[in-house]
Design an enzyme around this catalytic site. Structure first.
Site, short mmCIF file in Angstrom:
data_model
loop_
_atom_site.label_atom_id
_atom_site.label_comp_id
_atom_site.label_asym_id
_atom_site.label_seq_id
_atom_site.Cartn_x
_atom_site.Cartn_y
_atom_site.Cartn_z
N TYR A 1 -20.97 36.79 26.33
CA TYR A 1 -20.46 37.92 25.56
C TYR A 1 -20.67 39.42 26.34
O TYR A 1 -20.00 40.11 26.38
CB TYR A 1 -21.20 38.09 24.35
N TYR B 1 -26.76 41.30 32.48
CA TYR B 1 -26.64 42.52 32.21
C TYR B 1 -26.24 43.43 33.68
O TYR B 1 -25.26 43.85 34.03
CB TYR B 1 -27.64 43.08 31.53
N HIS C 1 -32.76 56.16 30.86
CA HIS C 1 -32.84 57.27 30.20
C HIS C 1 -33.01 56.91 28.58
O HIS C 1 -32.19 56.35 28.08
CB HIS C 1 -31.67 58.25 30.50
N GLU D 1 -30.02 48.89 37.01
CA GLU D 1 -30.05 47.42 37.12
C GLU D 1 -29.20 46.49 38.22
O GLU D 1 -29.49 45.31 38.20
CB GLU D 1 -29.90 46.69 35.51
N SER E 1 -25.76 51.29 36.28
CA SER E 1 -26.95 51.11 35.85
C SER E 1 -27.90 50.92 37.08
O SER E 1 -27.46 50.28 37.95
CB SER E 1 -26.96 50.05 34.87
N GLN F 1 -22.96 45.69 26.06
CA GLN F 1 -24.15 44.98 25.41
C GLN F 1 -25.10 45.32 26.49
O GLN F 1 -25.29 44.78 27.65
CB GLN F 1 -23.77 43.64 25.46
N SER F 2 -25.87 46.26 26.03
CA SER F 2 -26.92 47.02 26.97
C SER F 2 -28.30 46.65 27.05
O SER F 2 -29.07 47.33 27.74
CB SER F 2 -26.57 48.68 26.86
N LEU G 1 -18.90 53.85 28.10
CA LEU G 1 -20.28 53.93 27.98
C LEU G 1 -20.55 52.79 27.11
O LEU G 1 -21.53 52.16 26.74
CB LEU G 1 -20.81 55.11 27.23
N THR H 1 -20.89 55.25 19.19
CA THR H 1 -21.84 55.27 18.58
C THR H 1 -23.19 54.86 18.89
O THR H 1 -24.40 55.02 18.16
CB THR H 1 -21.78 53.95 17.29
N GLY H 2 -23.72 54.79 20.18
CA GLY H 2 -24.88 54.47 20.71
C GLY H 2 -25.35 55.95 21.36
O GLY H 2 -25.09 56.84 20.82
N ARG I 1 -32.57 56.34 20.74
CA ARG I 1 -32.57 55.15 21.64
C ARG I 1 -32.76 54.08 20.70
O ARG I 1 -33.41 54.33 19.53
CB ARG I 1 -33.76 55.13 22.59
#
Length: 357
Positions: free
Chosen positions: A100, A156, A186, A133, A131, A88-89, A85, A11-12, A191
């Site tokens: 979480y 994250y 991206h 990150e 990622s 919790q982004s 994919l 759903t993202g 988004r």
């Protein structure tokens, strides 16, 4: 026989584009969504067909925090490819919800890998969304490739690092076809509106139509390597089409600051702004005729406890092996987002006028 794909986080932003892409490739696509009292499938509504009718797209309730739901779904649909994919982004939110974030973003990938191992479905190809990150800032050259040192600076990033390493561990320990794609930032019209790029384009397009308000922003000078999600999801698919499982950096190789993003977006919209002040006192004013209106203001609230000021990726391996050639540059990305959000702002304006009648 058609290939079957399972996508977590369908759903993202990435999940919806990937589902769209795979359906065009004649896949049967199964997506996971979490149970909610409200619908959260807006990005997928154009793909969804009532399962009572003939369709190649199916949605299932499951959760990356629940091993049984993941295990049973994989056992039931027997996918050829799994794209993890789900996460919790939001980096900022991960400081507020660290436990979480770890449950979903870190252990979620382990639950999928364990299901593949326990079911002995070794022919499944598994993709883990890593990622940028992961890196932090340990590279003096300010550019990161597949061999760069990891140094995450958020819950994250640490959770994504666990997912990245556990994928490699299962690949080498159990012979699974398990890959990672370290995707740098991206963006797209899909988004989420809490992410800085979309927050900017939504605000500017509403301002374009005369809506009031001030944009409160965090670190204006954080630089990121921004690409378009449409380009990047194709590389996720290509990673799983290789003969051997491997890890890849996906990026544009160019970095721009948040302030540069704002300035270019304003230029495209022909909005004249001027910046004043420094640090936490920095502000932007919108120029209309001879008047200046407060437009953008830095707010300490939106700074992270640990900031990463610069991220830029080296995708030479992806260019060579995957034939990666992005269609969108920085300007085209912003134009695509602005055009989409202008249409939303136009509808918002119509509704606001209708309510006043």
């Amino acid at each position: 026989m058609k290939k079957i794909a399972l996508i977590t986080g369908t759903t993202g932003q990435d999940g919806s584009y990937l589902a769209e892409f795979l359906l065009k490739k004649n896949y049967v696509v199964h997506g996971i969504k979490r149970k909610s009292s409200s619908f959260n499938t807006q990005r997928l509504d154009h793909l969804y067909v009532d399962p009572h009718n003939k369709t190649n797209f199916f949605l299932h309730y499951a959760d990356l925090t629940d091993s049984n739901s993941i295990f049973n779904l994989i056992k039931k649909i027997k996918p050829h490819e799994i794209y993890n994919l789900g996460a919790q982004s939001h980096v900022g939110t991960s400081f507020e919800l660290p436990e979480y974030t770890a449950e979903v973003t870190a252990l979620g990938s382990l639950r999928i890998l364990e299901a593949i191992r326990l079911l002995n479905f070794k022919k499944i190809k598994f993709y883990q969304a890593s990622s940028s990150e992961l890196f932090g800032e340990t590279n003096k050259k300010k550019i990161f490739n597949e061999k760069s040192e990891f140094n995450p600076k958020s819950p994250y990033g640490a959770s994504k690092l666990f997912s990245h390493w556990i994928t490699k561990i299962y690949r080498h320990s159990y012979g699974l076809f398990a890959c990672t794609g370290i995707l740098f930032n991206h963006e797209s019209p899909r988004r989420g509106e809490t992410f800085v790029t979309r927050k900017i384009t939504r605000f500017l397009t509403r301002k374009f139509f005369g809506f009031p308000g001030v944009l409160f922003i965090g670190n204006l000078y954080a630089k990121r390597d921004w690409g378009h999600a449409k380009d990047y999801i194709q590389m996720q698919w290509k990673i799983l089409q290789q003969k051997k499982p491997d890890d890849y950096i996906i990026s544009t190789g160019k970095a721009y600051s948040v302030k540069e993003f704002i300035n270019l977006a304003c230029k495209i919209l022909k909005m004249k702004i001027v910046w004043k002040g420094k640090g936490l006192n920095e502000k932007a004013f919108l120029i209309k005729g001879k008047k200046k209106h407060l437009f953008i203001k830095v707010d300490k609230k939106y700074f992270r406890p640990l900031e990463i000021d610069f991220l830029r990726g080296d995708s030479r391996k992806a260019y060579r092996v995957l034939k990666f050639k992005p269609k969108y540059d920085f300007k085209k990305l912003i134009i695509d987002m602005l055009e989409h959000d202008l249409e939303i702002a136009k509808k918002d304006l119509y509704l606001s006028r209708y309510k006043k009648r």
